[in-house]
Scaffold this motif. Sequence first.
Motif, mmCIF file in Angstrom:
data_model
loop_
_atom_site.group_PDB
_atom_site.id
_atom_site.type_symbol
_atom_site.label_atom_id
_atom_site.label_comp_id
_atom_site.label_asym_id
_atom_site.label_seq_id
_atom_site.Cartn_x
_atom_site.Cartn_y
_atom_site.Cartn_z
ATOM 1 N N PHE A 3 -2.850 20.834 50.075
ATOM 2 C CA PHE A 3 -3.978 21.766 50.075
ATOM 3 C C PHE A 3 -4.595 21.888 51.467
ATOM 4 O O PHE A 3 -4.913 22.979 51.936
ATOM 5 C CB PHE A 3 -5.024 21.307 49.052
ATOM 6 N N LEU A 4 -4.759 20.780 52.184
ATOM 7 C CA LEU A 4 -5.308 20.789 53.542
ATOM 8 C C LEU A 4 -4.386 21.519 54.514
ATOM 9 O O LEU A 4 -4.847 22.222 55.412
ATOM 10 C CB LEU A 4 -5.573 19.356 54.017
ATOM 11 N N THR A 5 -3.108 21.382 54.345
ATOM 12 C CA THR A 5 -2.145 22.081 55.196
ATOM 13 C C THR A 5 -2.272 23.589 55.005
ATOM 14 O O THR A 5 -2.216 24.356 55.964
ATOM 15 C CB THR A 5 -0.707 21.625 54.873
ATOM 16 N N GLN A 6 -2.464 24.019 53.768
ATOM 17 C CA GLN A 6 -2.628 25.450 53.481
ATOM 18 C C GLN A 6 -3.905 25.983 54.133
ATOM 19 O O GLN A 6 -3.914 27.077 54.675
ATOM 20 C CB GLN A 6 -2.649 25.695 51.977
ATOM 21 N N ILE A 7 -4.975 25.211 54.085
ATOM 22 C CA ILE A 7 -6.231 25.634 54.714
ATOM 23 C C ILE A 7 -6.051 25.731 56.228
ATOM 24 O O ILE A 7 -6.508 26.689 56.859
ATOM 25 C CB ILE A 7 -7.387 24.670 54.341
ATOM 26 N N ASP A 8 -5.359 24.757 56.805
ATOM 27 C CA ASP A 8 -5.084 24.802 58.247
ATOM 28 C C ASP A 8 -4.269 26.041 58.606
ATOM 29 O O ASP A 8 -4.546 26.711 59.596
ATOM 30 C CB ASP A 8 -4.324 23.549 58.695
ATOM 31 N N ASN A 9 -3.271 26.344 57.800
ATOM 32 C CA ASN A 9 -2.441 27.524 58.061
ATOM 33 C C ASN A 9 -3.260 28.806 57.965
ATOM 34 O O ASN A 9 -3.111 29.715 58.781
ATOM 35 C CB ASN A 9 -1.256 27.577 57.103
ATOM 36 N N LEU A 10 -4.128 28.902 56.972
ATOM 37 C CA LEU A 10 -4.982 30.081 56.815
ATOM 38 C C LEU A 10 -5.938 30.217 58.001
ATOM 39 O O LEU A 10 -6.174 31.321 58.497
ATOM 40 C CB LEU A 10 -5.762 30.007 55.503
ATOM 41 N N ALA A 11 -6.460 29.087 58.453
ATOM 42 C CA ALA A 11 -7.361 29.116 59.611
ATOM 43 C C ALA A 11 -6.614 29.593 60.853
ATOM 44 O O ALA A 11 -7.131 30.394 61.643
ATOM 45 C CB ALA A 11 -7.975 27.739 59.840
ATOM 46 N N LEU A 12 -5.395 29.126 61.035
ATOM 47 C CA LEU A 12 -4.594 29.562 62.187
ATOM 48 C C LEU A 12 -4.249 31.047 62.111
ATOM 49 O O LEU A 12 -4.289 31.763 63.111
ATOM 50 C CB LEU A 12 -3.315 28.723 62.287
ATOM 51 N N ILE A 13 -3.917 31.520 60.920
ATOM 52 C CA ILE A 13 -3.616 32.942 60.734
ATOM 53 C C ILE A 13 -4.856 33.781 61.030
ATOM 54 O O ILE A 13 -4.775 34.805 61.705
ATOM 55 C CB ILE A 13 -3.068 33.203 59.317
ATOM 56 N N ALA A 14 -6.006 33.357 60.537
ATOM 57 C CA ALA A 14 -7.250 34.078 60.799
ATOM 58 C C ALA A 14 -7.558 34.109 62.295
ATOM 59 O O ALA A 14 -7.940 35.151 62.843
ATOM 60 C CB ALA A 14 -8.402 33.437 60.031
ATOM 61 N N LEU A 15 -7.373 32.980 62.966
ATOM 62 C CA LEU A 15 -7.592 32.916 64.409
ATOM 63 C C LEU A 15 -6.651 33.856 65.147
ATOM 64 O O LEU A 15 -7.050 34.555 66.075
ATOM 65 C CB LEU A 15 -7.423 31.475 64.902
ATOM 66 N N LEU A 16 -5.403 33.891 64.724
ATOM 67 C CA LEU A 16 -4.413 34.781 65.326
ATOM 68 C C LEU A 16 -4.818 36.244 65.162
ATOM 69 O O LEU A 16 -4.768 37.026 66.120
ATOM 70 C CB LEU A 16 -3.038 34.528 64.696
ATOM 71 N N LEU A 17 -5.246 36.621 63.970
ATOM 72 C CA LEU A 17 -5.650 38.008 63.714
ATOM 73 C C LEU A 17 -6.884 38.397 64.521
ATOM 74 O O LEU A 17 -6.951 39.485 65.097
ATOM 75 C CB LEU A 17 -5.904 38.213 62.219
ATOM 76 N N ILE A 18 -7.854 37.511 64.587
ATOM 77 C CA ILE A 18 -9.083 37.789 65.335
ATOM 78 C C ILE A 18 -8.795 37.907 66.821
ATOM 79 O O ILE A 18 -9.256 38.837 67.490
ATOM 80 C CB ILE A 18 -10.156 36.715 65.047
ATOM 81 N N SER A 19 -8.007 36.982 67.365
ATOM 82 C CA SER A 19 -7.703 37.053 68.803
ATOM 83 C C SER A 19 -6.848 38.274 69.116
ATOM 84 O O SER A 19 -7.023 38.915 70.150
ATOM 85 C CB SER A 19 -7.034 35.766 69.286
ATOM 86 N N GLY A 20 -5.947 38.627 68.242
ATOM 87 C CA GLY A 20 -5.138 39.835 68.440
ATOM 88 C C GLY A 20 -6.003 41.083 68.455
ATOM 89 O O GLY A 20 -5.815 41.976 69.294
#
Length: 140
Positions: A3-20
């Motif tokens: 579950f924590l790995t999934q949250i980390d992945n979602l956070a990274l995806i969100a960061l990627l989208l925002i920075s893009g």
Amino acid sequence: MNFLTQIDNLALIALLLISGAALFLPTLSTLISGKGLSPTEATIWINRRKAYVLDLRSEDAYKAGHLPGAKLANASGLTASIEGMKLDRKHPVVLVCDTGSHSRKAIAQVKSLGFSEVGILEGGVQAWKVAALPLVKQGK
């Protein structure tokens, strides 16, 4: 742990989208309102593409220091100034002012005169100075 790995992945995806999105917004602004040129890009347009440089500042500011090859174009009578210069519409145009804001306002007017490719020097003469590029000075 999964579950924590999934949250980390979602956070990274969100960061990627925002920075893009943050990286793309200036490009979108340029596409909508006209081509913004860095001092290096403006130099390439001038030297390789034989772009006209139109300085929209006051005559005193122009004499104090303008880009090499720049022509003084009265911002308040821009259409008449450009028509009087008899410029070839096939060449690109680089608009220059102190900071880039006045140039951005003049893009549509210059395009309406038949120039298909019009750019502005982002940051204007101030950015040109910061880049340590040469200015031509004329006595008063």
